[in-house]
Design a protein around this motif. Structure first.
Motif, PDB file in Angstrom:
ATOM      1  N   TRP A  13      69.580  52.111  21.314  1.00  0.00           N
ATOM      2  CA  TRP A  13      68.566  52.684  20.432  1.00  0.00           C
ATOM      3  C   TRP A  13      69.017  52.743  18.974  1.00  0.00           C
ATOM      4  CZ3 TRP A  13      63.959  52.640  22.480  1.00  0.00           C
ATOM      5  CH2 TRP A  13      63.882  52.562  23.877  1.00  0.00           C
ATOM      6  N   HIS A  14      70.026  51.915  18.621  1.00  0.00           N
ATOM      7  CA  HIS A  14      70.451  51.776  17.217  1.00  0.00           C
ATOM      8  C   HIS A  14      71.380  50.572  17.134  1.00  0.00           C
ATOM      9  CE1 HIS A  14      72.085  53.820  13.323  1.00  0.00           C
ATOM     10  NE2 HIS A  14      72.185  52.501  13.250  1.00  0.00           N
ATOM     11  N   ILE A  38      66.655  49.051  19.390  1.00  0.00           N
ATOM     12  CA  ILE A  38      66.039  49.366  18.106  1.00  0.00           C
ATOM     13  C   ILE A  38      66.841  48.624  17.034  1.00  0.00           C
ATOM     14  CG2 ILE A  38      65.803  51.187  16.366  1.00  0.00           C
ATOM     15  CD1 ILE A  38      63.638  51.599  18.257  1.00  0.00           C
ATOM     16  N   LEU A  73      63.145  45.821  19.358  1.00  0.00           N
ATOM     17  CA  LEU A  73      62.175  46.831  18.950  1.00  0.00           C
ATOM     18  C   LEU A  73      62.345  47.024  17.445  1.00  0.00           C
ATOM     19  CD1 LEU A  73      62.772  49.351  21.882  1.00  0.00           C
ATOM     20  CD2 LEU A  73      61.008  47.577  21.718  1.00  0.00           C
ATOM     21  N   THR A  75      61.844  47.892  13.353  1.00  0.00           N
ATOM     22  CA  THR A  75      61.673  49.073  12.513  1.00  0.00           C
ATOM     23  C   THR A  75      61.379  48.633  11.081  1.00  0.00           C
ATOM     24  OG1 THR A  75      64.035  49.220  11.945  1.00  0.00           O
ATOM     25  CG2 THR A  75      63.286  50.417  13.908  1.00  0.00           C
ATOM     26  N   THR A  97      58.409  49.882  16.292  1.00  0.00           N
ATOM     27  CA  THR A  97      58.575  51.024  17.194  1.00  0.00           C
ATOM     28  C   THR A  97      58.893  52.293  16.427  1.00  0.00           C
ATOM     29  OG1 THR A  97      59.338  49.567  18.961  1.00  0.00           O
ATOM     30  CG2 THR A  97      59.934  51.886  19.158  1.00  0.00           C
ATOM     31  N   CYS A 135      63.569  57.451  12.387  1.00  0.00           N
ATOM     32  CA  CYS A 135      65.005  57.398  12.670  1.00  0.00           C
ATOM     33  C   CYS A 135      65.749  57.712  11.385  1.00  0.00           C
ATOM     34  CB  CYS A 135      65.409  56.022  13.186  1.00  0.00           C
ATOM     35  SG  CYS A 135      64.604  55.547  14.727  1.00  0.00           S
ATOM     36  N   TYR A 301      60.946  57.683  23.443  1.00  0.00           N
ATOM     37  CA  TYR A 301      60.071  56.748  22.743  1.00  0.00           C
ATOM     38  C   TYR A 301      58.774  56.463  23.495  1.00  0.00           C
ATOM     39  CZ  TYR A 301      63.364  55.578  19.014  1.00  0.00           C
ATOM     40  OH  TYR A 301      64.175  55.625  17.899  1.00  0.00           O
TER      41      TYR A 301
END
Length: 345
Positions: A13-14, A38, A73, A75, A97, A135, A301
């Motif tokens: 997720w990062h 992400i 995903l 950003t 996302t 985020c 999410y």
């Protein structure tokens, strides 16, 4: 003793994939084990519009080796000029996302970030309305604030006021590094989650500085005291759904890490799952690994967990390459400093 563990396929997720030759070199390292990630937008120039995100997604998919299954995903990079309508359209279409907030100057390629937070309040309010998560790179950049205090000060000065002023805004505190960050998440039940990196679960500031400067352990936010690392381990291994994996795997070629003004970032994509299994086993929490890597993030999410699974097995120490050779140059793989006995089968 557990020698084999099967979990839902994890997500990151990062993640930093960069672009061009570096993207082509590092993408397979993530796609091998992770179903989704992400993708950070801090390219040069940054990904600031829906069109930028679509073009970057296309470049990622073009770089994905045949036979690999991976979903980026996307950003957007929040600036003081972000167009709320463009953002909302990109989110409604499923193109993006989340949106990423970098305080200007906080980390690599963050010069276009936010200086005046009042200027982005209308965009944040629109994001709250449409359910688009924010985020956050949670550090202040004021010169008078000690680098080891930047996260705690950001929570008080920036994050908490933003959340109070924008009810309903879903926020991810990315790569938390302090007990203060853990405590803030634990004190807030609604609309708040946090990612924890692989390397912050393993290193403290001594690893960077004792016995000579170790540039490949230098990252932003910088690793903190051992007591903070222990707080992160306790949070990650607790099963608390508000904490999930975001590796912040950040490749830089060795020439830019081993430099008089070296770049910040640890490249952990290659061996993250082996590292995490060791950390969770040491904490007697292997049964919580799936929640941290594969379940909590999708739940925050609003996405389903991956259907596929991976199996980790324990045996003789795994040998990972010290460096990943890319078309952009060699990238040093994170060294946890201890043997890794777990591997993805």
């Amino acid at each position: 003793m557990t020698q084999s563990l099967t979990i839902r396929r994890p997500d990151d997720w990062h993640l930093h994939l960069r672009d061009g030759a570096m993207l082509q070199g590092v993408l397979p390292e993530t796609a091998r084990h992770f179903g989704r990630a992400i993708i950070m937008p801090n390219l040069v120039p940054p990904v600031v519009t829906g069109a930028d995100a679509a073009a970057y997604r296309d470049r990622i998919m073009a770089a994905l080796p045949e036979g690999m299954d991976f979903t980026p995903l996307m950003t957007l990079y929040l600036t003081e000029d972000t167009n709320a309508d463009d953002l909302a359209a990109a989110h409604a279409s499923g193109l993006i996302t989340a949106v990423k907030l970098y305080p200007a100057g906080a980390t690599t390629n963050s010069a276009s970030g936010v200086k005046n937070f009042d200027k982005v309040r209308p965009v944040l309010e629109r994001m709250a309305e449409i359910g688009c998560p924010l985020c956050v790179h949670g550090e202040v950049v004021d010169a008078e604030i000690d680098i080891f205090d930047r996260e705690a000060v950001f929570i008080d000065r920036v994050l908490d006021p933003i959340r109070r002023a924008t009810p309903g805004l879903r926020v991810v505190m990315e790569h938390i590094t302090t007990a203060d960050g853990v405590a803030y998440v634990q004190a807030n039940d609604r609309d708040l989650g946090a990612t924890i990196t692989t390397h912050h679960l393993i290193i403290n500031r001594n690893h960077i500085l004792v016995g000579g400067i170790k540039p490949h352990y230098y990252c932003l936010p910088v690793a903190k005291r051992e007591s903070h690392r222990q707080a992160l381990v306790q949070a990650a291994t607790s099963g608390d759904a508000r904490f999930f994996l975001g590796t912040d795997s950040a490749p830089h070629i060795d020439a830019l890490k081993e430099h008089a003004c070296g770049c910040a970032g640890c490249f952990t994509a290659t061996n993250t799952m082996s590292c995490l299994a060791e950390v969770f086993e040491a904490a007697n929490a292997l049964d919580k690994l799936e929640a941290f890597t594969s379940l909590n993030g999708p739940a925050f999410y609003g996405l389903p967990a991956n259907d596929a699974t991976i199996t980790l097995t324990k045996g003789d120490p795994v040998t990972y390459p010290a460096k990943l050779e890319t078309g952009a140059g060699p990238v040093t793989v994170f060294d946890p400093g201890f043997p890794l006995h777990w591997r993805v089968a």
